[in-house]
Design an enzyme around this catalytic site. Structure first.
Site, short mmCIF file in Angstrom:
data_model
loop_
_atom_site.label_atom_id
_atom_site.label_comp_id
_atom_site.label_asym_id
_atom_site.label_seq_id
_atom_site.Cartn_x
_atom_site.Cartn_y
_atom_site.Cartn_z
N ARG A 1 0.83 -1.20 0.00
CA ARG A 1 0.00 0.00 0.00
C ARG A 1 0.87 1.25 0.00
NH1 ARG A 1 -1.06 2.20 4.53
NH2 ARG A 1 -1.38 0.27 5.68
N ASP B 1 -7.02 18.30 -15.56
CA ASP B 1 -7.34 16.92 -15.93
C ASP B 1 -6.91 16.76 -17.38
OD1 ASP B 1 -8.55 14.56 -16.80
OD2 ASP B 1 -10.21 14.76 -15.39
N LYS C 1 -7.87 5.51 -19.77
CA LYS C 1 -8.13 5.93 -21.13
C LYS C 1 -6.89 5.81 -22.01
CE LYS C 1 -12.05 7.31 -19.18
NZ LYS C 1 -12.24 7.14 -17.73
#
Length: 382
Positions: free
Chosen positions: A45, A170, A195
């Site tokens: 983690r 973004d 994407k």
């Protein structure tokens, strides 16, 4: 070194074995010589070797200080929003992605307010800044109307007002192959790596790149504290997919321009507006030409009969374009934002931002352009 070479050479072979492919370190924990004495890794983690290779790669591609990988694009957005506190304000692009809008609405319940403005107008952005403003939130190109904001101008002017304001971009629709917001003055760059970066519709991933150590350490703490990390196998998939980023982007951009040009030629029939920054008549074409290397693989258009039913008739009639959410993969997709990606945005807000009921979004893949044009042509309502 040219960008394509720089990308490939940024992924080093494995120093332990010489493996040319990045190893998948599929482990949750690591052996320590003594408490706190280890090889830089104690728990996945917190850190993972495969994830570090991906984070180092995107840092180089975006010319940043450091990067952090998350389990999805929205998880990365959520981490940035956790930099804020009660009473802080965000000035954000008005036709923002529906998932981001939903998340901002959630933070509004916790006292973090968002003002939605047309960020293609730098003066309008500046007019909404107050002493409570902490973030300027840009998408450029926007999802789904492909508005272009002048990153350099907005960043410079905002810093002149208050140097502590962070400019967030973004960069999902563009990718590092098209533009590098940090080089234009942004502080934080976000990617839904699901994407274009991963590029094959087979992984969920989010990436943040920042321009300085202070922001990096804050976000690294948030990542470790909240645990929304990207798994080793998904890091590996993203690294593998990113190696063909420039090849895919060039082809997708060419396909998008050809589709946009075809729609422009057939506009006299059922089509109302066409959104593609590569078209000279796009209102932000000049800004896009200045800050982007290519115009991208997304094309949107609306219909003269501006109804949801008219749009549904088209999006359910294509054969090569698959009806699906997401974008940026090798297969061409068609989407109806009003009932899919932006369905959580109130209709009044959505329409005010220019997202019409009939708006259709195309994500161009790498198929032959003649086949794609033929498919769109047969689906249009003449």
């Amino acid at each position: 070194m040219k960008e394509e070479t720089r990308l490939i050479q940024s992924i080093s072979s494995d120093p332990l074995t010489g493996s040319i492919s990045t190893p998948i370190y599929q482990t949750s924990t690591y052996v320590q010589e003594a408490p706190g004495v280890h090889k830089g890794y104690d728990y996945t983690r917190t850190n993972n070797p495969t994830r570090k290779i991906l984070e180092d790669l995107i840092t180089k591609l975006e010319y940043g200080y450091g990067s952090i990988a998350f389990s999805s694009g929205l998880a990365s957005i959520d981490a940035v929003l956790k930099l804020l506190k009660y009473g802080d304000e965000i000035v954000a692009v008005d036709d923002i992605y529906g998932g981001t809008f939903r998340l901002l609405d959630l933070y509004n319940r916790f006292g973090v307010r968002t003002k939605f403005v047309d960020t293609t107008n730098a003066d309008e952005v500046l007019s909404f800044i107050t002493k409570e403003t902490k973030l300027i939130w840009l998408e450029t190109p926007t999802n789904p109307t492909l508005k272009i904001s002048d990153i350099k101008s907005i960043s410079n002017q905002c810093k002149n007002i208050n140097e502590k304001i962070l400019v967030v971009v973004d960069n999902t629709f563009a990718s590092p192959a098209i533009q590098n917001p940090i080089k234009l003055g942004a502080d934080i760059v976000i990617h839904s790596a699901t994407k274009y970066l991963a590029g094959h519709s087979d992984v969920l991933a989010g990436l943040i790149t920042v321009n300085n150590q202070n922001i990096y350490e804050k976000l690294k703490y948030i990542q470790n504290a909240t645990g929304g990390v990207l798994s080793p196998i998904d890091c590996w998939l993203t690294i593998r997919g990113a190696q063909t980023l420039y090849l895919r982007i060039k082809k997708q951009s060419r396909n998008a321009f050809e589709i946009a040009s075809f729609l422009e030629e057939n506009k006299k029939y059922c089509i109302d507006k066409i959104y593609y920054p590569g078209l000279i008549n796009h209102k932000n074409h000049n800004i896009a030409s200045k800050q982007q290397k290519y115009f991208g693989g997304i094309v949107s258009f609306s219909l003269k009969k501006d109804t949801i039913d008219s749009a549904k008739e088209i999006v359910t009639s294509t054969k090569i374009f698959k009806l699906a959410e997401s974008l940026g993969g090798t297969k061409s997709l068609i989407c109806h934002p009003a009932t899919m990606t932006h369905k959580s945005t109130p209709s009044e807000t959505r329409r005010a931002a220019g997202i019409q009921d009939s708006l259709i979004r195309l994500s161009l893949g790498i198929e032959n352009i003649e086949d794609l044009i033929e498919d769109i042509n047969q689906a249009l309502i003449y």
